[in-house]
Every structure is written in C-alpha cells, then in structure tokens.
Motif scaffolding. Sequence first.
Motif, PDB file in Angstrom:
ATOM      1  N   GLU A 170       0.828  -1.212   0.000  1.00 18.62           N
ATOM      2  CA  GLU A 170       0.000   0.000   0.000  1.00 18.62           C
ATOM      3  C   GLU A 170       0.862   1.262   0.000  1.00 18.62           C
ATOM      4  O   GLU A 170       0.552   2.236  -0.687  1.00 18.62           O
ATOM      5  CB  GLU A 170      -0.901  -0.020   1.238  1.00 18.62           C
ATOM      6  N   THR A 171       1.961   1.229   0.744  1.00 22.20           N
ATOM      7  CA  THR A 171       2.821   2.410   0.854  1.00 22.20           C
ATOM      8  C   THR A 171       4.029   2.345  -0.088  1.00 22.20           C
ATOM      9  O   THR A 171       4.903   3.196  -0.031  1.00 22.20           O
ATOM     10  CB  THR A 171       3.331   2.573   2.301  1.00 22.20           C
ATOM     11  N   ASN A 172       4.068   1.302  -0.931  1.00 26.98           N
ATOM     12  CA  ASN A 172       5.160   1.102  -1.881  1.00 26.98           C
ATOM     13  C   ASN A 172       6.518   1.106  -1.182  1.00 26.98           C
ATOM     14  O   ASN A 172       7.457   1.774  -1.613  1.00 26.98           O
ATOM     15  CB  ASN A 172       5.120   2.134  -3.005  1.00 26.98           C
ATOM     16  N   ASN A 173       6.613   0.352  -0.097  1.00 26.40           N
ATOM     17  CA  ASN A 173       7.840   0.249   0.685  1.00 26.40           C
ATOM     18  C   ASN A 173       8.806  -0.689  -0.047  1.00 26.40           C
ATOM     19  O   ASN A 173       8.756  -1.896   0.103  1.00 26.40           O
ATOM     20  CB  ASN A 173       7.521  -0.276   2.082  1.00 26.40           C
ATOM     21  N   THR A 174       9.702  -0.116  -0.825  1.00 24.20           N
ATOM     22  CA  THR A 174      10.601  -0.928  -1.648  1.00 24.20           C
ATOM     23  C   THR A 174      11.551  -1.775  -0.814  1.00 24.20           C
ATOM     24  O   THR A 174      12.016  -2.808  -1.270  1.00 24.20           O
ATOM     25  CB  THR A 174      11.426  -0.052  -2.601  1.00 24.20           C
ATOM     26  N   ARG A 175      11.862  -1.354   0.401  1.00 30.99           N
ATOM     27  CA  ARG A 175      12.757  -2.150   1.247  1.00 30.99           C
ATOM     28  C   ARG A 175      12.137  -3.508   1.551  1.00 30.99           C
ATOM     29  O   ARG A 175      12.828  -4.517   1.629  1.00 30.99           O
ATOM     30  CB  ARG A 175      13.073  -1.422   2.553  1.00 30.99           C
ATOM     31  N   GLN A 232      17.506  -5.389  -3.419  1.00 29.79           N
ATOM     32  CA  GLN A 232      18.059  -4.057  -3.645  1.00 29.79           C
ATOM     33  C   GLN A 232      18.863  -3.586  -2.420  1.00 29.79           C
ATOM     34  O   GLN A 232      19.788  -2.791  -2.545  1.00 29.79           O
ATOM     35  CB  GLN A 232      16.921  -3.083  -3.928  1.00 29.79           C
ATOM     36  N   TYR A 233      18.543  -4.093  -1.245  1.00 30.61           N
ATOM     37  CA  TYR A 233      19.157  -3.632  -0.004  1.00 30.61           C
ATOM     38  C   TYR A 233      20.088  -4.657   0.636  1.00 30.61           C
ATOM     39  O   TYR A 233      20.972  -4.309   1.399  1.00 30.61           O
ATOM     40  CB  TYR A 233      18.078  -3.248   1.016  1.00 30.61           C
ATOM     41  N   PHE A 234      19.873  -5.937   0.353  1.00 30.36           N
ATOM     42  CA  PHE A 234      20.637  -7.004   1.003  1.00 30.36           C
ATOM     43  C   PHE A 234      21.952  -7.243   0.275  1.00 30.36           C
ATOM     44  O   PHE A 234      21.981  -7.421  -0.938  1.00 30.36           O
ATOM     45  CB  PHE A 234      19.826  -8.299   1.037  1.00 30.36           C
TER      46      PHE A 234
END
Length: 87
Positions: free
Chosen positions: A31-36, A42-44
């Motif tokens: 809903e909040t488009n939390n890409t993490r 992308q982050y790991f």
Amino acid sequence: IDPRIPNKHHHTTMSTTSIPDQVARFAKAKETNNTRVLNIDQYFDGSKLKGMNVLITGGNRGLGFNLATLCVQNGANAFVTCRRSNA
C-alpha cells in the motif's frame, strides 16, 4: 523494568511501523510502496557473510532452512541445529 525510565539495555519505544501479522505487514508495504520490503535484493548484500561463522537454530525447515541456505550461498560457515533431523 519500568518503560518510563531510560535504560541502555532496554528498548523502550515501540515502532509504529512494525506489525506482528506478516500478511498485514506485507499488505501495508504494498500500500505504501515500501521498496525495502518489496525488493529486499536491492538492499541485502550477502557478500558481508563470506567467511563468517553463523549459528542457525531450527535450520531443518522453513525460515531457518532458507536462512541456512542463503548463508552458505554467500560463503558463510553455517552451523545448523534442529530438534529432529527427520522433520
């Protein structure tokens, strides 16, 4: 422990973004488009595990098994424990 008294060994604030229900947490991330949450690759950076010794409990199935696999794939020395080897 009194949560009103600061203590360096006790985290006294509750995060407003952490939802214990995994399904609800993922729905909120979408809903909040939390890409993490939606694109963890992308982050790991698994290269930081190379050569490290990692102890994993409950590693014969589920999350523990996947974590053990990921650690080994990234060069860690995984020590895996479980209650039963046939589960």
